[in-house]
Design an enzyme around this catalytic site. Structure first.
Site, PDB file in Angstrom:
ATOM      1  N   GLU A 121      32.213 -14.469 -26.982  1.00 30.27           N
ATOM      2  CA  GLU A 121      31.300 -15.429 -26.373  1.00 30.27           C
ATOM      3  C   GLU A 121      31.661 -16.827 -26.896  1.00 30.27           C
ATOM      4  O   GLU A 121      31.909 -16.974 -28.100  1.00 30.27           O
ATOM      5  CB  GLU A 121      29.850 -15.122 -26.728  1.00 30.27           C
ATOM      6  N   GLY A 261      25.915 -17.227 -36.347  1.00 25.23           N
ATOM      7  CA  GLY A 261      25.129 -16.280 -37.125  1.00 25.23           C
ATOM      8  C   GLY A 261      25.570 -14.847 -36.904  1.00 25.23           C
ATOM      9  O   GLY A 261      25.846 -14.117 -37.851  1.00 25.23           O
ATOM     10  N   ALA A 262      25.642 -14.451 -35.644  1.00 20.44           N
ATOM     11  CA  ALA A 262      25.999 -13.074 -35.325  1.00 20.44           C
ATOM     12  C   ALA A 262      26.231 -12.958 -33.824  1.00 20.44           C
ATOM     13  O   ALA A 262      25.932 -13.897 -33.081  1.00 20.44           O
ATOM     14  CB  ALA A 262      24.894 -12.103 -35.742  1.00 20.44           C
ATOM     15  N   MET A 263      26.757 -11.803 -33.392  1.00 21.02           N
ATOM     16  CA  MET A 263      27.104 -11.650 -31.983  1.00 21.02           C
ATOM     17  C   MET A 263      26.725 -10.264 -31.490  1.00 21.02           C
ATOM     18  O   MET A 263      27.042  -9.264 -32.126  1.00 21.02           O
ATOM     19  CB  MET A 263      28.608 -11.914 -31.805  1.00 21.02           C
ATOM     20  N   GLU A 264      26.082 -10.231 -30.325  1.00 26.05           N
ATOM     21  CA  GLU A 264      25.444  -9.023 -29.808  1.00 26.05           C
ATOM     22  C   GLU A 264      26.345  -8.094 -29.007  1.00 26.05           C
ATOM     23  O   GLU A 264      25.852  -7.320 -28.183  1.00 26.05           O
ATOM     24  CB  GLU A 264      24.263  -9.448 -28.921  1.00 26.05           C
ATOM     25  N   ASN A 265      27.672  -8.089 -29.234  1.00 24.64           N
ATOM     26  CA  ASN A 265      28.589  -7.204 -28.501  1.00 24.64           C
ATOM     27  C   ASN A 265      27.988  -5.807 -28.328  1.00 24.64           C
ATOM     28  O   ASN A 265      27.457  -5.237 -29.266  1.00 24.64           O
ATOM     29  CB  ASN A 265      29.904  -7.083 -29.262  1.00 24.64           C
ATOM     30  N   HIS A 297      17.238 -10.266 -33.582  1.00 25.59           N
ATOM     31  CA  HIS A 297      17.739 -11.062 -32.465  1.00 25.59           C
ATOM     32  C   HIS A 297      18.888 -10.347 -31.748  1.00 25.59           C
ATOM     33  O   HIS A 297      18.848 -10.165 -30.526  1.00 25.59           O
ATOM     34  CB  HIS A 297      18.194 -12.431 -32.976  1.00 25.59           C
ATOM     35  N   GLU A 298      19.897  -9.920 -32.502  1.00 30.37           N
ATOM     36  CA  GLU A 298      21.063  -9.283 -31.860  1.00 30.37           C
ATOM     37  C   GLU A 298      20.663  -7.944 -31.251  1.00 30.37           C
ATOM     38  O   GLU A 298      21.118  -7.598 -30.155  1.00 30.37           O
ATOM     39  CB  GLU A 298      22.207  -9.101 -32.862  1.00 30.37           C
TER      40      GLU A 298
HETATM   41  N1  TRP Z   1      25.135 -14.875 -28.666  1.00 29.76           N
HETATM   42  C1  TRP Z   1      25.130 -15.208 -30.060  1.00 29.76           C
HETATM   43  C2  TRP Z   1      23.682 -15.150 -30.498  1.00 29.76           C
HETATM   44  O1  TRP Z   1      22.876 -15.915 -30.098  1.00 29.76           O
HETATM   45  C3  TRP Z   1      25.669 -16.568 -30.323  1.00 29.76           C
HETATM   46  C4  TRP Z   1      27.081 -16.632 -30.778  1.00 29.76           C
HETATM   47  C5  TRP Z   1      27.654 -15.913 -31.758  1.00 29.76           C
HETATM   48  C6  TRP Z   1      28.067 -17.519 -30.347  1.00 29.76           C
HETATM   49  N2  TRP Z   1      28.933 -16.300 -31.929  1.00 29.76           N
HETATM   50  C7  TRP Z   1      29.224 -17.282 -31.083  1.00 29.76           C
HETATM   51  C8  TRP Z   1      28.111 -18.496 -29.381  1.00 29.76           C
HETATM   52  C9  TRP Z   1      30.389 -18.002 -30.905  1.00 29.76           C
HETATM   53  C10 TRP Z   1      29.267 -19.214 -29.191  1.00 29.76           C
HETATM   54  C11 TRP Z   1      30.401 -18.965 -29.941  1.00 29.76           C
HETATM   55  O2  TRP Z   1      23.290 -14.311 -31.218  1.00 29.76           O
HETATM   56 ZN    ZN Z   2      21.357 -14.867 -29.117  1.00 27.59          ZN
END
Ligand code: TRP
Ligand code: ZN
Length: 869
Positions: A121, A261-265, A297-298
């Site tokens: 993302e 912070g983190a990513m919701e893959n 959140h994730e």
């Molecule tokens: N979707 C992620 C969140 O809100 C946001 C995010 C994580 C993101 N890593 C990123 C957005 C890198 C842009 C680039 O939890």
């Molecule tokens: Zn988010």
């Protein structure tokens, strides 16, 4: 990187994709500088075009074939690959190479301390292979990963593991299949050697889910809180939203190098280790609560983001505003609702309002974007959440939940828009949201001005309300918004007066819809005191000429803690402003005894939650105060905040000391009551450290602390009051933790915010500390971010040295990690807020950045907006 001027995209130019991709088969042969990627896609033409445009960035192409045959009718462009004269339905195979080891931007596939991981993302998948890298192309993914088995025993991707094989030469291969169609931005791959914390969750309908948290070797005992938070999230989403998890496995990987912070893959979240790892020795209470919020959140994204995703990136708030709302509710249901609300409102009133009045001002659904990474903002996330919250206020919980159910009925498995969400809320509730929709398209912070009058004869009380949204950098024409305005009236004894209009009882939530409006309440027996914008029912600035007496009255009598806190903040705001004016005219900082006594009352009220009392005693930040002025006098504001703190400390010394001494705890726990007591005690310490005769408390606490919250409180006091024990404490901490970057981040942040005169020189030396690296976003944000955002005196030093330093760092980061550079630059964009001399000095730095020849889109977009305004 830009050769010519980067091109903007506009929301109104949306076009449906020319093709659909139903299935993708990916094979990764991992190699540090030459990973081979094979992507086989089933593609179908959906319109009339036989041309397919694929996105790509930093890809070395090896071959293209269609239906098994080598294909030559294509062109590689600066931004992708264009294939022409295609059949209407075909299998596309692309083979290409990428270089994870040299990927310092941390987008696409990169190496984090020896482990491979991905961040896709918003538009990072195009750095993995040529693809339709847009959120409205949803495909079913199968992913095979091949790597050396001893070095990379864990090979992970989305969905369920369907195959595992040992290969020659010590290599192995693992294959994953994700049955849920998803956009490319939710793809993830991780390869490395980890310790794994496992658990399981049984869903409400009785399905077993395996839970796995992957951390660096040796960190297993720091993952427990994350696991508890994950289980709590799963339970909460079932209970409050009726939503269950939908795969057999949920994995979380903690990495040290991560831009956000983190990513919701899907099924494989990748986390900044800061939001996973905690034990009482290394993490503060705030860290613990942050982990709970981000894990939630994730996890909540699995429905609001993944099952229903965004049609295009202009719709980002569809998933982010809604998911922030959900994580805030989660934290509030599990912990203290009022303390959560106070902290969320602080973010809106401070940095979000500042963004709204900056050159980067944009609506929660932006209209124009150059670099999408620049729009993961406080406005899209936090104001976006306030917009969802206002709908919740207007509809009530039951109708809001009906709206959620209708939203999922209509859009599950698809890519939707913000409009789809509002339409579902409207249709499910029969509440008219026509005017309300303006919150999505109008930027800026509305000002709601109120005057009141009481008529003795008719026993009526009138609130005259007007709203106005000041022009912003992106929009000159502003219209009246639909503003839910929550009001309560109190009689002289502090009792709540029932609201009646024309003899009928009315709701406490008034609907402000016009530029000017009057609300007349009858059967009011004497002039009441109004409590307004209760719970911060809309993201607006409230203007009302309260007397000190009225605010002190509300601090005692307001029915809920949020309103009490807000009255206290308004009282402080009045006196901060008066003092700033007085100071500029040669006066000194003063606080009337009424104000001091009001805060004494807060301290002595034993009926309040100590966590709330701690919040009520906290002064607004420098950044929040700056937002009250068009041009801010940096030195005067710093002096006033310091002066007020000093006055409260000496006037309330006995009470602060008594509380400090009675709230000590022998054992550490992260139960709310324990956190609350620590928060109050440590707030007292920050005040007491301002009194020369009490400063020994700081060293004593540092030496006796049995947890990081108390350690950090002592260090913060020593640092912000420049105590003589500071040097010893900082050295001791560094000796103890120098091998742990995450723990050192706290130390770096203190160095960055050090108000001492030689702070910048020391900060430069800290960049040579063995634990520091500009390549690591957490380290950079701690040290450099703190200097730019939390050290007004030294960053804004009249010499301009702070600005020059920022400019130098930004130039380096522009090449290595433009996303991090772009977040750091924000304070410089707001140069118009400072005096002429400072404006000039900042401009010089922005001009230098603007003229760099390898300027990334990220900085280009922000700097050019700032300079043209
Ligand atoms: N979707 C992620 C969140 O809100 C946001 C995010 C994580 C993101 N890593 C990123 C957005 C890198 C842009 C680039 O939890
Ligand atoms: Zn988010």
């Amino acid at each position: 990187m830009t050769e010519s001027t980067p091109k903007a995209k506009y929301r109104n130019d949306y076009q449906a994709p020319s093709h659909t991709i139903s299935e993708v088969f990916l094979t990764f042969e991992l190699n540090e500088t030459r990973t081979k990627v094979t992507a086989i896609s089933r593609v179908k033409q959906s319109g009339s075009s036989t041309v397919l445009d694929l996105d790509g960035d930093s890809i070395e192409l090896a071959s293209v074939s269609i239906n098994g045959e080598n294909w030559t009718d294509f062109e590689e462009t600066a931004t992708g690959l264009t294939l022409a004269n295609l059949p209407s339905e075909f299998e596309l195979k692309i083979v290409n190479y990428i270089s994870p080891a040299t990927n310092t931007a941390l987008e696409g596939l990169y190496l984090s301390d020896g482990a491979y991981c991905t961040q896709c993302e918003a538009e990072g998948f195009r750095r993995i292979t040529y693809f339709m890298d847009r959120p409205d192309v949803l495909a079913e993914y199968t992913t095979e990963i091949i790597a050396d088995k001893s070095q990379f025993p864990f090979l992970l991707s989305n969905g369920n593991k369907i195959d595992e094989q040992d290969l020659e030469n010590g290599f192995h291969s693992v294959t994953w299949h994700d049955p849920h169609p998803k956009p490319a931005y939710l793809f993830a791959l991780v390869a490395g050697d980890f310790d794994v914390l496992t658990d399981k969750y049984v869903t409400r309908s009785g399905r077993d889910v395996a839970l796995e948290i992957f951390v660096d070797k040796g960190n297993l005992e720091r993952a427990n809180h994350a696991m508890v938070s994950l289980i709590n999230s799963m339970k909460w989403d079932e209970e409050r939203f009726g939503l269950e998890y939908d795969l057999d496995i949920y994995m979380i990987v903690a990495v040290d190098f991560f831009n956000m912070g983190a990513m919701e893959n899907k099924g494989l979240n990748v986390f900044n280790s800061k939001f996973v790892l905690a034990n009482e020795k290394t993490a503060t209470d705030t860290d613990y609560l942050g982990i709970e919020a981000v894990i939630g959140h994730e996890y909540f994204h699995n429905w609001t983001g993944n099952r229903v995703t965004c049609r295009d990136w202009f719709q980002l708030s569809l998933k982010e505003g809604l998911t922030v709302f959900r994580d805030q509710e989660f934290s509030s249901d599990l912990g203290s609702r009022s303390v959560n609300r106070i902290n969320n409102v602080r973010v809106i009133r401070g940095p979000q309002f500042a963004e709204d009045s900056s050159p980067m001002s944009h609506p929660i659904r932006p209209e124009k974007v150059i670099e999408m990474n620049n729009f993961y903002t406080l406005t899209v996330y936090e104001k976006g959440s306030e917009v969802i919250r206002m709908m919740h206020t207007l509809l009530g919980e039951d109708k809001f939940q009906s709206g959620m159910r209708l939203y999922f009925e209509r859009h599950d498995g698809t890519a939707a828009t913000c409009e789809d969400f509002v339409a579902a809320m409207e249709d499910a509730s029969a509440v008219d949201l026509k005017q309300f929709r303006l919150w999505y398209s109008q930027s800026g912070t509305p000002i709601v001005s109120v005057t009141d009058s009481y008529d003795e004869e008719s026993k009526t009380y009138t609130l005259s309300v007007s709203q106005c949204t000041p022009v912003t950098h992106d929009q000159s024409n502003k219209q009246p918004l639909h503003i839910p305005f929550d009001v309560e009236l109190y009689d002289k004894e502090g009792n709540i007066i029932e609201l009646q209009c024309n003899g009928e009882v009315v709701s406490s939530v008034l609907n402000i819809t016009e530029a000017k409006q009057e609300f007349v309440f009858d059967n009011i027996m004497g002039k009441p005191t109004p409590s307004m914008l209760r719970e911060f029912s809309a993201p607006v600035r409230l203007e009302f000429k309260y007397s000190d007496e009225q605010l002190a009255f509300l601090m005692i009598h307001a029915r809920n803690e949020f309103a009490k806190w807000d009255a206290g903040q308004m009282l402080l705001a009045k006196h901060i402003k008066t003092n700033v004016t007085n100071l500029k005219n040669g006066g000194k900082v003063e606080l009337p005894s009424l104000v001091v006594d009001a805060f004494r009352g807060v301290l002595l009220n034993e009926n309040c939650d100590p966590a709330f009392t701690a919040e009520a005693l906290s002064l607004p930040s420098f950044n929040e105060v700056s937002g009250w002025y068009d041009q801010v006098d940096v030195d005067a504001v710093c002096d006033v905040l310091l002066g007020i703190k000093g006055i409260l400390a000496s006037e309330l010394r006995d009470e602060l000391l008594a509380i400090y001494n009675t709230t000590i705890q022998d054992n550490y726990s992260i139960e709310h009551q324990a956190i609350a007591k620590r928060a109050l005690r440590n707030t007292c310490l920050q005040y007491l450290a301002k009194l020369p005769e009490q400063q020994n408390l700081v060293m004593d606490q540092y030496q006796s602390a049995n947890n990081m919250t108390d350690t950090m409180a002592a260090m913060t006091a020593a640092n912000s009051s420049s105590l003589s024990c500071r040097e010893t404490i900082m050295q001791d901490y560094s000796d103890k933790w120098q091998h742990d970057g995450l723990v050192m981040d706290k130390w770096f942040a203190l160095q960055g915010s050090n108000p001492a005169e030689d702070a910048l020189q020391n900060l430069k030396e800290c960049m040579n500390h063995p634990a520091f690296s500009l390549k690591n976003p957490n380290r950079t944000r701690s040290l450099i971010g703190a200097f730019l955002n939390m050290n007004p005196r030294r960053f804004h030093d009249k010499s301009g040295h702070g600005y020059q330093f920022a400019g130098e760092i930004l130039k380096q980061l522009n090449s290595s990690n433009p996303q991090v550079a772009s977040r750091l630059i924000d304070p410089l964009l707001k140069f118009k807020k400072y005096d002429e001399q400072r404006q000039q000095l900042i401009r010089v730095e922005l001009d230098k950045i603007k003229s760099m020849d390898d300027l990334a889109n990220d900085l280009f977009e922000k700097v050019s907006k700032a300079l043209e305004s």
